[in-house]
Scaffold this motif. Structure first.
Motif, PDB file in Angstrom:
ATOM      1  N   ALA A  73      11.866 -19.430   2.488  1.00  0.00           N
ATOM      2  CA  ALA A  73      10.310 -18.523   2.713  1.00  0.00           C
ATOM      3  C   ALA A  73      10.550 -18.807   5.217  1.00  0.00           C
ATOM      4  O   ALA A  73      10.123 -18.459   5.970  1.00  0.00           O
ATOM      5  CB  ALA A  73       8.933 -19.479   3.406  1.00  0.00           C
ATOM      6  N   ARG A  74      11.381 -20.023   4.912  1.00  0.00           N
ATOM      7  CA  ARG A  74      11.320 -20.498   6.358  1.00  0.00           C
ATOM      8  C   ARG A  74      12.756 -20.069   7.294  1.00  0.00           C
ATOM      9  O   ARG A  74      12.589 -19.580   8.526  1.00  0.00           O
ATOM     10  CB  ARG A  74      12.136 -22.496   6.545  1.00  0.00           C
ATOM     11  CG  ARG A  74      10.398 -23.478   6.289  1.00  0.00           C
ATOM     12  CD  ARG A  74      11.393 -24.964   6.545  1.00  0.00           C
ATOM     13  NE  ARG A  74      12.302 -24.713   6.208  1.00  0.00           N
ATOM     14  CZ  ARG A  74      11.743 -25.556   4.956  1.00  0.00           C
ATOM     15  NH1 ARG A  74      10.990 -26.031   3.786  1.00  0.00           N
ATOM     16  NH2 ARG A  74      13.349 -26.099   4.113  1.00  0.00           N
ATOM     17  N   ALA A  75      13.664 -19.918   5.791  1.00  0.00           N
ATOM     18  CA  ALA A  75      14.785 -18.600   6.788  1.00  0.00           C
ATOM     19  C   ALA A  75      13.945 -17.534   7.620  1.00  0.00           C
ATOM     20  O   ALA A  75      14.333 -16.474   8.890  1.00  0.00           O
ATOM     21  CB  ALA A  75      15.531 -18.437   6.231  1.00  0.00           C
ATOM     22  N   LEU A  76      13.201 -17.001   6.489  1.00  0.00           N
ATOM     23  CA  LEU A  76      12.823 -15.282   6.630  1.00  0.00           C
ATOM     24  C   LEU A  76      11.763 -15.313   7.523  1.00  0.00           C
ATOM     25  O   LEU A  76      12.058 -14.392   8.596  1.00  0.00           O
ATOM     26  CB  LEU A  76      12.289 -14.459   4.964  1.00  0.00           C
ATOM     27  CG  LEU A  76      13.044 -14.470   4.439  1.00  0.00           C
ATOM     28  CD1 LEU A  76      12.046 -14.429   3.255  1.00  0.00           C
ATOM     29  CD2 LEU A  76      13.697 -13.039   4.497  1.00  0.00           C
ATOM     30  N   GLY A  77      10.944 -15.764   8.331  1.00  0.00           N
ATOM     31  CA  GLY A  77      10.226 -16.455   9.202  1.00  0.00           C
ATOM     32  C   GLY A  77      11.215 -16.846  10.557  1.00  0.00           C
ATOM     33  O   GLY A  77       9.786 -16.510  11.510  1.00  0.00           O
ATOM     34  N   ARG A  78      11.983 -17.060  10.519  1.00  0.00           N
ATOM     35  CA  ARG A  78      12.644 -17.197  11.459  1.00  0.00           C
ATOM     36  C   ARG A  78      13.859 -16.276  11.962  1.00  0.00           C
ATOM     37  O   ARG A  78      15.035 -16.443  12.604  1.00  0.00           O
ATOM     38  CB  ARG A  78      13.770 -18.189  11.779  1.00  0.00           C
ATOM     39  CG  ARG A  78      12.790 -19.797  12.014  1.00  0.00           C
ATOM     40  CD  ARG A  78      12.278 -21.408  11.629  1.00  0.00           C
ATOM     41  NE  ARG A  78      11.452 -22.276  12.537  1.00  0.00           N
ATOM     42  CZ  ARG A  78      10.440 -22.233  10.994  1.00  0.00           C
ATOM     43  NH1 ARG A  78       9.995 -21.154   9.735  1.00  0.00           N
ATOM     44  NH2 ARG A  78       9.686 -23.311  11.273  1.00  0.00           N
ATOM     45  N   GLY A  79      13.520 -15.026  11.460  1.00  0.00           N
ATOM     46  CA  GLY A  79      14.304 -13.801  11.417  1.00  0.00           C
ATOM     47  C   GLY A  79      16.016 -13.881  10.624  1.00  0.00           C
ATOM     48  O   GLY A  79      17.062 -13.127  10.336  1.00  0.00           O
ATOM     49  N   ALA A  80      15.824 -14.544   9.294  1.00  0.00           N
ATOM     50  CA  ALA A  80      17.209 -14.557   8.216  1.00  0.00           C
ATOM     51  C   ALA A  80      16.245 -13.240   7.831  1.00  0.00           C
ATOM     52  O   ALA A  80      15.315 -12.450   7.291  1.00  0.00           O
ATOM     53  CB  ALA A  80      17.396 -14.946   7.625  1.00  0.00           C
ATOM     54  N   SER A  81      17.795 -11.904   7.434  1.00  0.00           N
ATOM     55  CA  SER A  81      17.513 -11.138   6.618  1.00  0.00           C
ATOM     56  C   SER A  81      17.922 -10.899   5.509  1.00  0.00           C
ATOM     57  O   SER A  81      18.294 -12.291   4.836  1.00  0.00           O
ATOM     58  CB  SER A  81      18.645  -9.989   7.006  1.00  0.00           C
ATOM     59  OG  SER A  81      19.720 -10.069   6.488  1.00  0.00           O
ATOM     60  N   TYR A  82      17.394 -10.006   3.972  1.00  0.00           N
ATOM     61  CA  TYR A  82      17.519 -10.259   2.965  1.00  0.00           C
ATOM     62  C   TYR A  82      18.961 -10.785   2.492  1.00  0.00           C
ATOM     63  O   TYR A  82      19.597 -11.272   1.675  1.00  0.00           O
ATOM     64  CB  TYR A  82      17.101  -9.394   2.203  1.00  0.00           C
ATOM     65  CG  TYR A  82      14.993  -9.260   2.218  1.00  0.00           C
ATOM     66  CD1 TYR A  82      14.886 -10.582   1.643  1.00  0.00           C
ATOM     67  CD2 TYR A  82      14.708  -7.864   2.106  1.00  0.00           C
ATOM     68  CE1 TYR A  82      13.689 -10.062   2.481  1.00  0.00           C
ATOM     69  CE2 TYR A  82      13.515  -8.239   1.887  1.00  0.00           C
ATOM     70  CZ  TYR A  82      12.446  -8.737   1.902  1.00  0.00           C
ATOM     71  OH  TYR A  82      11.234  -9.013   1.743  1.00  0.00           O
ATOM     72  N   ALA A  83      19.777  -9.808   3.033  1.00  0.00           N
ATOM     73  CA  ALA A  83      21.349  -9.977   2.839  1.00  0.00           C
ATOM     74  C   ALA A  83      21.840 -11.523   3.471  1.00  0.00           C
ATOM     75  O   ALA A  83      22.861 -11.838   2.431  1.00  0.00           O
ATOM     76  CB  ALA A  83      22.133  -8.898   4.498  1.00  0.00           C
ATOM     77  N   ASP A  84      21.623 -12.146   4.261  1.00  0.00           N
ATOM     78  CA  ASP A  84      22.074 -13.642   4.688  1.00  0.00           C
ATOM     79  C   ASP A  84      21.661 -14.199   3.323  1.00  0.00           C
ATOM     80  O   ASP A  84      22.005 -15.628   3.137  1.00  0.00           O
ATOM     81  CB  ASP A  84      20.612 -13.900   6.284  1.00  0.00           C
ATOM     82  CG  ASP A  84      21.215 -13.010   7.265  1.00  0.00           C
ATOM     83  OD1 ASP A  84      22.469 -12.484   7.673  1.00  0.00           O
ATOM     84  OD2 ASP A  84      20.252 -13.059   8.353  1.00  0.00           O
ATOM     85  N   ILE A  85      20.181 -13.955   3.535  1.00  0.00           N
ATOM     86  CA  ILE A  85      19.502 -15.115   2.060  1.00  0.00           C
ATOM     87  C   ILE A  85      20.313 -14.375   0.922  1.00  0.00           C
ATOM     88  O   ILE A  85      20.799 -15.630   0.457  1.00  0.00           O
ATOM     89  CB  ILE A  85      17.877 -14.469   2.004  1.00  0.00           C
ATOM     90  CG1 ILE A  85      17.005 -15.252   3.197  1.00  0.00           C
ATOM     91  CG2 ILE A  85      17.519 -15.398   0.649  1.00  0.00           C
ATOM     92  CD1 ILE A  85      16.914 -16.213   3.524  1.00  0.00           C
ATOM     93  N   ALA A  86      20.638 -13.493   0.418  1.00  0.00           N
ATOM     94  CA  ALA A  86      21.327 -13.586  -0.371  1.00  0.00           C
ATOM     95  C   ALA A  86      22.894 -14.029  -0.700  1.00  0.00           C
ATOM     96  O   ALA A  86      23.041 -14.551  -1.408  1.00  0.00           O
ATOM     97  CB  ALA A  86      21.641 -12.056  -0.609  1.00  0.00           C
TER      98      ALA A  86
END
Length: 181
Positions: A73-86
């Motif tokens: 959630a913190r990463a997505l909230g700071r601009g990470a994409s689903y691909a970055d998280i994956a």
């Protein structure tokens, strides 16, 4: 990033040590002490040690999953994409998206007891507790009108659509601490 074999072994042993430290507290003491789950010893004692360790591991998995969700959630909230998280999690983008949607889907719930009795709100399926701020002047109820602190509600064990008032934690900081409110 991949974990080197020696780092993986160190991580695995660290998790074992942490799990065993907790599990050992829950086992009955017998004569000379508790048998470790990876030691030779009486069959029943080793079995019980491993069963207790499995219970602790189950709770550790829940805690790790919650930590993954918060980091995601913190990463997505700071601009990470689903691909970055994956990539970071070693899963597909679809798995990340589905997991995120499942974790964040809000469902209606009602609060029971305490000053927010009957209040309708929403919660995700994973939320087990809700915390609400309480400060003077928010609630009309005279029992709560002058209190400052945190209200905690816990999900009902019998009805997942209900959160029951659990406790009030007073905040005893001086009033000037809140001058900017």
């Amino acid at each position: 990033m991949t974990i080197e074999l020696r780092d993986y072994a160190r991580l695995s042993m660290g998790l074992f040590d942490l799990g065993w430290e907790v599990a050992e507290e829950n086992l009955p003491r017998a004569g000379t002490g508790v048998v470790k789950p990876d030691a030779a010893g009486p069959r029943d004692a080793v079995r019980e040690a491993n069963l207790e360790l499995l219970k602790v591991y189950r709770e550790m998995i829940k805690a790790i999953e919650d930590n993954i969700a918060r980091a995601q959630a913190r990463a997505l909230g700071r601009g990470a994409s689903y691909a970055d998280i994956a990539r970071a999690r070693g899963v597909s983008r679809q798995a990340v998206r589905q997991d995120w949607e499942k974790r964040t889907k809000q469902r209606p719930v009602v609060l029971v007891g305490g000053p927010k009795d009957g209040f309708n709100t929403t919660a995700t399926d994973r939320e087990q507790t809700m915390r609400w701020g309480c400060r003077p002047g928010i609630y009309q109820d005279p029992d709560w009108a002058d209190r400052r602190g945190t209200l905690t509600y816990r999900r009902s064990e019998t009805d997942p659509k209900i959160f029951v008032f659990d406790k009030f934690e007073p905040d005893n900081r001086p009033d000037y601490y809140y001058d900017d409110e």
